[in-house]
Design an enzyme around this catalytic site. Sequence first.
Site, PDB file in Angstrom:
ATOM      1  N   TRP A   1       0.870  -1.170   0.095  1.00 52.55           N
ATOM      2  CA  TRP A   1      -0.002  -0.120  -0.091  1.00 52.55           C
ATOM      3  C   TRP A   1       0.896   1.273   0.135  1.00 52.55           C
ATOM      4  CZ3 TRP A   1       1.691   2.486   4.267  1.00 52.55           C
ATOM      5  CH2 TRP A   1       2.208   1.882   5.272  1.00 52.55           C
ATOM      6  N   ASN A   2       2.146   1.081   0.320  1.00 50.25           N
ATOM      7  CA  ASN A   2       2.815   2.445   0.579  1.00 50.25           C
ATOM      8  C   ASN A   2       3.360   3.131  -0.689  1.00 50.25           C
ATOM      9  OD1 ASN A   2       4.758   0.804  -0.271  1.00 50.25           O
ATOM     10  ND2 ASN A   2       6.482   1.348   1.351  1.00 50.25           N
TER      11      ASN A   2
ATOM     12  N   LYS B   1      -2.098  -8.243  -7.881  1.00 50.94           N
ATOM     13  CA  LYS B   1      -3.060  -8.152  -6.781  1.00 50.94           C
ATOM     14  C   LYS B   1      -2.467  -7.071  -5.720  1.00 50.94           C
ATOM     15  CE  LYS B   1      -3.800  -9.524  -2.270  1.00 50.94           C
ATOM     16  NZ  LYS B   1      -3.772  -8.010  -1.763  1.00 50.94           N
ATOM     17  N   PRO B   2      -3.477  -5.890  -5.804  1.00 52.84           N
ATOM     18  CA  PRO B   2      -2.873  -4.691  -4.887  1.00 52.84           C
ATOM     19  C   PRO B   2      -3.184  -4.867  -3.388  1.00 52.84           C
ATOM     20  CG  PRO B   2      -4.988  -4.303  -5.907  1.00 52.84           C
ATOM     21  CD  PRO B   2      -4.706  -5.481  -6.438  1.00 52.84           C
TER      22      PRO B   2
ATOM     23  N   SER C   1      -4.897  -4.583   0.105  1.00 56.43           N
ATOM     24  CA  SER C   1      -6.541  -4.214   0.235  1.00 56.43           C
ATOM     25  C   SER C   1      -6.579  -2.858   0.901  1.00 56.43           C
ATOM     26  CB  SER C   1      -6.936  -5.357   1.354  1.00 56.43           C
ATOM     27  OG  SER C   1      -6.841  -6.447   0.636  1.00 56.43           O
TER      28      SER C   1
ATOM     29  N   GLY D   1       6.689  -6.273  -0.097  1.00 59.92           N
ATOM     30  CA  GLY D   1       6.093  -6.301   0.966  1.00 59.92           C
ATOM     31  C   GLY D   1       6.776  -6.608   2.044  1.00 59.92           C
ATOM     32  N   SER D   2       6.257  -7.406   3.333  1.00 63.26           N
ATOM     33  CA  SER D   2       6.944  -7.499   4.177  1.00 63.26           C
ATOM     34  C   SER D   2       7.932  -8.791   4.053  1.00 63.26           C
ATOM     35  CB  SER D   2       6.166  -7.884   5.599  1.00 63.26           C
ATOM     36  OG  SER D   2       5.128  -8.720   5.193  1.00 63.26           O
TER      37      SER D   2
ATOM     38  N   GLU E   1      11.210  -7.523  -3.120  1.00 59.77           N
ATOM     39  CA  GLU E   1      11.271  -6.431  -2.541  1.00 59.77           C
ATOM     40  C   GLU E   1      10.937  -6.321  -1.035  1.00 59.77           C
ATOM     41  OE1 GLU E   1      11.611  -2.949  -1.394  1.00 59.77           O
ATOM     42  OE2 GLU E   1      11.446  -2.066  -3.119  1.00 59.77           O
ATOM     43  N   LEU E   2      11.667  -6.629  -0.057  1.00 61.15           N
ATOM     44  CA  LEU E   2      11.230  -6.863   1.292  1.00 61.15           C
ATOM     45  C   LEU E   2      11.554  -5.658   2.028  1.00 61.15           C
ATOM     46  CD1 LEU E   2      11.877 -10.582   1.276  1.00 61.15           C
ATOM     47  CD2 LEU E   2       9.832  -9.561   0.519  1.00 61.15           C
TER      48      LEU E   2
ATOM     49  N   CYS F   1      10.234   1.801   2.613  1.00 62.51           N
ATOM     50  CA  CYS F   1      11.084   0.610   2.916  1.00 62.51           C
ATOM     51  C   CYS F   1      12.502   1.281   2.777  1.00 62.51           C
ATOM     52  CB  CYS F   1      11.117  -0.489   2.172  1.00 62.51           C
ATOM     53  SG  CYS F   1      10.656  -0.220   0.695  1.00 62.51           S
TER      54      CYS F   1
ATOM     55  N   GLU G   1      11.741  -2.060  11.542  1.00 63.52           N
ATOM     56  CA  GLU G   1      11.285  -1.004  10.494  1.00 63.52           C
ATOM     57  C   GLU G   1      10.314  -0.070  11.515  1.00 63.52           C
ATOM     58  OE1 GLU G   1      11.322  -0.728   5.907  1.00 63.52           O
ATOM     59  OE2 GLU G   1      10.293  -2.352   6.939  1.00 63.52           O
TER      60      GLU G   1
ATOM     61  N   GLU H   1      14.779  -3.914  -9.522  1.00 61.52           N
ATOM     62  CA  GLU H   1      13.941  -3.084 -10.222  1.00 61.52           C
ATOM     63  C   GLU H   1      14.212  -1.771 -10.811  1.00 61.52           C
ATOM     64  OE1 GLU H   1       9.509  -5.024  -8.545  1.00 61.52           O
ATOM     65  OE2 GLU H   1      10.317  -3.225  -7.379  1.00 61.52           O
TER      66      GLU H   1
HETATM   67  P1  ADP Z   1       2.684  -4.571   4.491  1.00 65.76           P
HETATM   68  O1  ADP Z   1       3.237  -4.994   5.959  1.00 65.76           O
HETATM   69  O2  ADP Z   1       3.242  -3.755   3.582  1.00 65.76           O
HETATM   70  O3  ADP Z   1       1.122  -4.459   4.423  1.00 65.76           O
HETATM   71  P2  ADP Z   1       2.308  -7.164   3.523  1.00 65.76           P
HETATM   72  O4  ADP Z   1       3.619  -8.367   3.298  1.00 65.76           O
HETATM   73  O5  ADP Z   1       1.526  -7.847   4.584  1.00 65.76           O
HETATM   74  O6  ADP Z   1       2.991  -6.043   3.496  1.00 65.76           O
HETATM   75  O7  ADP Z   1       1.520  -7.199   2.121  1.00 65.76           O
HETATM   76  C1  ADP Z   1       1.994  -6.760   1.078  1.00 65.76           C
HETATM   77  C2  ADP Z   1       1.164  -7.440  -0.129  1.00 65.76           C
HETATM   78  O8  ADP Z   1       1.116  -8.568  -0.122  1.00 65.76           O
HETATM   79  C3  ADP Z   1      -0.370  -6.857  -0.126  1.00 65.76           C
HETATM   80  O9  ADP Z   1      -0.719  -6.621  -1.415  1.00 65.76           O
HETATM   81  C4  ADP Z   1      -0.927  -8.135   0.671  1.00 65.76           C
HETATM   82  O10 ADP Z   1      -2.326  -8.086   0.583  1.00 65.76           O
HETATM   83  C5  ADP Z   1      -0.087  -9.321   0.170  1.00 65.76           C
HETATM   84  N1  ADP Z   1      -0.069 -10.513   1.026  1.00 65.76           N
HETATM   85  C6  ADP Z   1      -0.204 -10.702   2.146  1.00 65.76           C
HETATM   86  N2  ADP Z   1      -0.128 -11.880   2.342  1.00 65.76           N
HETATM   87  C7  ADP Z   1      -0.016 -12.560   1.278  1.00 65.76           C
HETATM   88  C8  ADP Z   1      -0.004 -14.119   0.790  1.00 65.76           C
HETATM   89  N3  ADP Z   1       0.038 -15.052   1.982  1.00 65.76           N
HETATM   90  N4  ADP Z   1       0.149 -14.357  -0.339  1.00 65.76           N
HETATM   91  C9  ADP Z   1       0.208 -13.340  -1.297  1.00 65.76           C
HETATM   92  N5  ADP Z   1       0.201 -12.060  -1.054  1.00 65.76           N
HETATM   93  C10 ADP Z   1      -0.066 -11.676   0.107  1.00 65.76           C
END
Ligand code: ADP
Length: 483
Positions: free
Chosen positions: A154-155, A178-179, A181, A232-233, A254-255, A288, A387, A464
């Site tokens: 989302w950031n 998949k963005p 939520s 994401g995370s 990219e974590l 990040c 973080e 990237e």
């Molecule tokens: P943040 O801490 O930035 O919200 P997340 O890693 O939780 O990061 O989420 C980043 C993206 O990965 C979001 O689009 C989230 O919906 C998606 N996501 C979270 N869990 C899963 C999963 N098990 N499989 C695929 N996508 C996921």
Amino acid sequence: MIQSPLLTQFTGYIDGQWTPQTDDRFQVFNPATGDVIAEVASLSADQVTQAIEAGQSALRLMQPYPLETRRRWLEEIRDALTEHRDEIGRILCAEHGKPLAEAKGEADYAAGFFDYCARHIGALEPHELPERARNCRWTVHYRPIGVVGLITPWNFPIGMIAKKLSAALAAGCPSVIKPASETPLTMIALFSLMDQHTSIPPGMVNLVMGKASVIGKVLCDSPEVPMLSFTGSTEVGRQLILDTAQQVKKLALELGGNAPFIVFADADLDAAADNLIANKFRGGGQTCVCANRIFVQDEAMAAFGQKLAERVERMTVGNGMDDGIDIGPLINRAGWDKVRRHVSDALDKGGQLVAGPAPDSLSGDDLFYPPSVVAGVTPDMACFREETFGPLVPMASFRTEDEVVAAGNDTEFGLAAYVFTADAERAQRVAAGLRFGHVGWNTGTGPTPEAPFGGMKASGIGREGGVEGLFEFIEPQTIPRGD
Ligand code: ADP
């Protein structure tokens, strides 16, 4: 509810069509006001499978999309984003909360990735090797890896997808996107633009939204999806590695980061403070690459701390739609709670509050957190290890170059780092010693479309941006010809 010409429906997009609205929906909030601004369709596992099938039917292997066609798609998206930057910015600001000017700037940044890939797509032309080896003439072809899953956080609701989608389209890969939520609306707006203003064929770009676990499982399990690109995370990144191991999928990840920002006493301290402010508070501190640990050489600590506090106290916090706002809200309650926990924990363990309110004095009725500076930070504090993803500046002092390189590396992460010094040789030594993919020297700037960006260690796999990023979705194939 949000009104926009780019938001005519709140559903997925599969095979060139918007999906029907469903009873199963999720709500999107404006974090500055707490208002629900949209209800978006949650897609089923079957619909995710349909999106993958649509991608498969758009994949052209034996008669690939010509390079000029792919270049045109990229230019069309670039032009649509540029033309509609204000509207994209407005939608982005409403669902993310970052200041409007910053949100519009993110639309420009996104357009830059499509532009870069369009200009450099020639690097993907097949070529013949100059050497005759094994008595053959060799050509190297750059094939699309296949249908790819692109999962974004989302950031940077438009920036992150731009990095992935530009390279995927350049390679000729259909995608299932998949963005997060929290921020699906900017993505829906991007799909509206692609639907209305580009010649991208049905099935090349598909949008699925809803439960991450449901969508993630289909993407991980499907043998028709040979690659996932995820930002994401680190926690979810690790899960994706496990969930795709059986099929040996390619992953671009990219974590998380835990960026050190190192200020030597010989640095221009005003420039260092200005850069720290610009870097740290971008997106309200929720990026990040935001500095997460500030190391200041002993003899400069008092002067630097004062310069920083003066600047922080001038910063304005509020609804990003309003004029003159520097810092918007945190994305959600969990994000706000984490910032307060980090400040409280640092103060409990002996840190000193240099700027910002006492954490206990905040009511927590909304998602705004005033920017705060804490000095005397030590490695046992949560803000040093994790973080923060919010507007906290934690400062620690150091004496020597070796000591600060070791401290900077004392994290499992390795995404971005920054070093401020007037000594060029020292900058080179320190950059080489820091195990980070991006090391700013006398700048707090982050990634750009022209340069490869990505993490070392637990911060990820792959790059990237730059020519390196252009090759992420490519499978090189060699054809030695023996006659
Ligand atoms: P943040 O801490 O930035 O919200 P997340 O890693 O939780 O990061 O989420 C980043 C993206 O990965 C979001 O689009 C989230 O919906 C998606 N996501 C979270 N869990 C899963 C999963 N098990 N499989 C695929 N996508 C996921």
